[in-house]
Write an enzyme that holds these catalytic residues in place. Sequence first.
Site, PDB file in Angstrom:
ATOM      1  N   GLY A  50       0.751  -1.831   0.381  1.00  0.00           N
ATOM      2  CA  GLY A  50      -0.334   0.221   0.840  1.00  0.00           C
ATOM      3  C   GLY A  50       0.685   1.503   0.155  1.00  0.00           C
ATOM      4  O   GLY A  50       0.004   2.094  -0.843  1.00  0.00           O
ATOM      5  N   ASP A 109      -5.609   1.643  11.064  1.00  0.00           N
ATOM      6  CA  ASP A 109      -6.985   1.399  11.338  1.00  0.00           C
ATOM      7  C   ASP A 109      -7.253   0.974  12.613  1.00  0.00           C
ATOM      8  O   ASP A 109      -7.161   1.661  13.413  1.00  0.00           O
ATOM      9  CB  ASP A 109      -7.775   0.847  10.126  1.00  0.00           C
ATOM     10  CG  ASP A 109      -8.965   0.016  10.643  1.00  0.00           C
ATOM     11  OD1 ASP A 109      -9.142   0.943  11.366  1.00  0.00           O
ATOM     12  OD2 ASP A 109      -9.839  -0.676   9.650  1.00  0.00           O
ATOM     13  N   VAL A 159     -11.835   2.783   2.397  1.00  0.00           N
ATOM     14  CA  VAL A 159     -11.654   3.438   1.354  1.00  0.00           C
ATOM     15  C   VAL A 159     -10.270   2.859   0.416  1.00  0.00           C
ATOM     16  O   VAL A 159      -9.884   1.517   1.028  1.00  0.00           O
ATOM     17  CB  VAL A 159     -10.701   4.823   2.109  1.00  0.00           C
ATOM     18  CG1 VAL A 159     -11.596   6.027   1.935  1.00  0.00           C
ATOM     19  CG2 VAL A 159      -9.402   3.983   2.917  1.00  0.00           C
ATOM     20  N   ASP A 165      -6.124  -1.210  -1.500  1.00  0.00           N
ATOM     21  CA  ASP A 165      -6.707  -1.718  -2.574  1.00  0.00           C
ATOM     22  C   ASP A 165      -7.442  -1.910  -1.510  1.00  0.00           C
ATOM     23  O   ASP A 165      -8.493  -2.628  -0.637  1.00  0.00           O
ATOM     24  CB  ASP A 165      -5.973  -3.416  -2.170  1.00  0.00           C
ATOM     25  CG  ASP A 165      -5.760  -3.942  -1.052  1.00  0.00           C
ATOM     26  OD1 ASP A 165      -5.415  -3.636  -0.278  1.00  0.00           O
ATOM     27  OD2 ASP A 165      -5.882  -4.802  -1.193  1.00  0.00           O
ATOM     28  N   ARG A 171      -5.553  -0.518  -6.680  1.00  0.00           N
ATOM     29  CA  ARG A 171      -4.373   0.189  -5.781  1.00  0.00           C
ATOM     30  C   ARG A 171      -3.551   1.978  -6.482  1.00  0.00           C
ATOM     31  O   ARG A 171      -3.609   2.240  -6.468  1.00  0.00           O
ATOM     32  CB  ARG A 171      -3.343  -0.329  -5.618  1.00  0.00           C
ATOM     33  CG  ARG A 171      -3.442  -1.786  -4.355  1.00  0.00           C
ATOM     34  CD  ARG A 171      -1.937  -2.404  -4.293  1.00  0.00           C
ATOM     35  NE  ARG A 171      -2.293  -3.525  -3.713  1.00  0.00           N
ATOM     36  CZ  ARG A 171      -2.771  -3.712  -2.178  1.00  0.00           C
ATOM     37  NH1 ARG A 171      -2.464  -2.513  -1.442  1.00  0.00           N
ATOM     38  NH2 ARG A 171      -2.176  -5.060  -1.772  1.00  0.00           N
TER      39      ARG A 171
END
Length: 189
Positions: A50, A109, A159, A165, A171
């Site tokens: 990411g 998160d 998101v 992703d 992505r």
Amino acid sequence: MNTHPLVKEILFSKEEIDSRTAQLAEEIEQYYRTQDIKENTVILIGLLKGCVPFMANFIKHFNYECQTEYMVVSSYLGGTKTTGEPKINLDLNISIKDKHVLIIEDIIDSGITLDYVKNYLSFKGAKEVKIVTLLDKPEGRSVSMETDWCGFKIKNEFVVGYGLDYDERLRNLPFIAVCDVDKLDDWKW
Ligand code: IMP
Ligand code: MG
């Protein structure tokens, strides 16, 4: 890719992300200029996959001596909820003993991944471990974990885009968007 049927709402455009990233890089560079750093070199550790667009952008603006390294740590298994058990799939192959380390992450998160990686890098002898994340979902936290620098704080929504992703896709969207999760149940790629 321009847009996609799974995009519900665009939160941040490429231009907004670019300018925020440049600001962050400058702030972080200023911070390191005030520190006493071994060989004047910061070790940037990107968490794949990411981090790729954010880190590529960040390093172009980061005007301080650095080495770039990567780790793969997984705790998501394809869905939209964390599984809570991080696993290192790609480890560092350099020593970080007494080094200043900056973790570069796409999003925090629950905080479980960064908590795990931060402890791991401290255990490996880093002198200091700092974190920069492009996005932060503070409401998602299940462990107490603060980042040192953050691009944008967002609500507890799933998101995608700009490295983030769903099921390894999306992505390549050039912006960050809320994913239309209602469509995911019977989505065919
Ligand atoms: P945490 O361990 O719950 O903090 O989760 C961190 C990882 O989960 C991030 O590095 C992402 O790979 C993934 N993740 C968390 N939220 C999202 C999201 O909204 N979209 C895509 N990936 C996410
Ligand atoms: Mg990640």
